[in-house]
Design an enzyme around this catalytic site. Structure first.
Site, PDB file in Angstrom:
ATOM      1  N   LYS A 162       0.843  -1.210   0.000  1.00 24.26           N
ATOM      2  CA  LYS A 162       0.000   0.000   0.000  1.00 24.26           C
ATOM      3  C   LYS A 162       0.870   1.248   0.000  1.00 24.26           C
ATOM      4  CE  LYS A 162      -3.907  -2.262   2.192  1.00 24.26           C
ATOM      5  NZ  LYS A 162      -4.538  -2.730   3.430  1.00 24.26           N
TER       6      LYS A 162
ATOM      7  N   GLN B  74      -4.811  -1.294   9.605  1.00 24.97           N
ATOM      8  CA  GLN B  74      -4.735  -2.635   9.026  1.00 24.97           C
ATOM      9  C   GLN B  74      -5.373  -3.660   9.964  1.00 24.97           C
ATOM     10  OE1 GLN B  74      -3.456  -3.352   5.866  1.00 24.97           O
ATOM     11  NE2 GLN B  74      -4.271  -5.385   6.257  1.00 24.97           N
TER      12      GLN B  74
ATOM     13  N   ASP C 238     -11.240   2.923   4.094  1.00 32.03           N
ATOM     14  CA  ASP C 238     -11.660   1.519   3.989  1.00 32.03           C
ATOM     15  C   ASP C 238     -13.184   1.409   3.923  1.00 32.03           C
ATOM     16  OD1 ASP C 238      -9.789  -0.476   3.699  1.00 32.03           O
ATOM     17  OD2 ASP C 238      -9.347  -0.667   5.833  1.00 32.03           O
TER      18      ASP C 238
END
Ligand code: NAD
Length: 296
Positions: free
Chosen positions: A54, A98, A121
């Site tokens: 990422k 994460q 997200d």
């Protein structure tokens, strides 16, 4: 193989190109560089790989990448304090924590402490509600990538019969919401669904998000249907470690009209959509026009 291959790797490269163009424009015309902060708690090897990837791709499209690596025993208070600091940092437009988090941390509490407009997200409860009611939101990356590929292949999805297999909060449910938003007739199938083959056989669009290697055989697929395989399963075959999806690719490709491979289908689209969400969040934060085609 009769089906058209939907090449997620190529599509993701195209999306990254669009993001990079928009980032360049933001820098040139507005003096703004979008920034993505990724928070990793602990040393889960798979998470470390994702976070590295990422960060690398964020920099490649011209954005700022801020990585925060915290010890596995970080307290909830310390993690929340970092998120609060990122929420208040104007150079950070997207925040991603994460998952999975170590067991002593409350995932829901942590995700819901991210400012919804920075929740790239799309997991914050406000974004879930906004998506469910058809309002502008941050959309979870994997389903967004699936939607982009479906729109690209079909143009309009209106009136199509779509079956999503799997009802998770990160893939199945938001995927169903997005398909409904595009006027599909949507069925969500799951572990308790009766006669799954029959349910899948009527679908024009099948999205498989279960996590069971090759559980959907070709003879469940309606002739000409579009198959989006979200599953990523590592199995041993002929003495080698290989990645397979939730769909038996070889037999499904004989009947489908179009199909995504694993690897090289949905997977690469997920990070591309994370970058797209970050540039979208940056534009919204600065009251600027959003890039076209990169949101739901
Ligand atoms: P999950 O375990 O949270 O959910 C799986 C779902 O499958 C559940 O809702 C369950 O009801 C359903 N299910 C289980 N057994 C079933 C059965 N026999 N028949 C029908 N439904 C059944 O998983 P998830 O997080 O949604 O991920 C699903 C898969 O997608 C995994 O393989 C995961 O690795 C993959 N994934 C890929 C990406 C990507 O970037 N490509 C992103 C997220 C998840």
């Amino acid at each position: 193989m009769a089906a058209t291959l939907i090449d997620g790797k190529a599509f993701a490269a195209k999306v990254r190109g669009q993001v990079a163009e928009h980032v360049a424009r933001l820098k040139e015309q507005n003096g703004i560089t979008p920034g993505l902060a990724v928070v990793l708690v602990g040393e889960d090897p798979a998470s470390q790989v994702y976070v590295r990837s990422k960060g690398k791709q964020t920099v490649e499209v011209g954005m700022n990448s801020y990585e925060h690596k915290l010890e596995a025993d970080t307290s909830e208070a310390d993690l929340l304090a970092l998120i609060d600091q990122l929420n208040n940092d104007a150079s950070v437009h997207g925040i991603l924590v994460q998952l999975p988090l170590p067991k002593h941390l409350d995932e829901d509490l942590v995700i819901n402490s991210i400012a919804p407009e920075k929740d790239v997200d799309g997991f914050h409860i406000s974004n879930v509600g906004l998506l469910g009611t058809g309002q502008k939101s941050m959309v979870p990356c994997t389903p967004l990538g699936c939607l982009m590929m479906l729109r690209d292949h079909h143009g309009s999805l209106s009136g199509m019969d779509a079956v999503v297999i799997g009802r998770s909060n990160i893939v199945g449910k938001p995927m169903a919401q997005l398909l409904l938003g595009d006027s599909c007739t949507v069925t969500i199938a799951h572990s308790r669904t009766e006669d799954l083959p029959d349910v899948v056989r009527r679908a024009d669009i099948v999205v498989a998000a279960v996590g069971r290697p090759e559980m959907v055989p070709g003879d469940w697929i309606k002739e000409g249907a579009t198959v989006i395989d979200v599953g990523i399963n590592r199995i041993e075959r002929d003495g080698k470690n290989v990645l397979v999806g939730d769909v038996d690719f070889a037999s499904a490709a004989e009947r489908a009209g179009a199909i995504t491979p694993v690897p090289g289908g949905v997977g690469p689209m997920t990070i591309a959509c994370l970058l797209a969400n970050t540039v979208t969040a940056c534009c919204r934060a600065n009251n600027l026009a959003e890039p076209e085609g990169l949101t739901a």
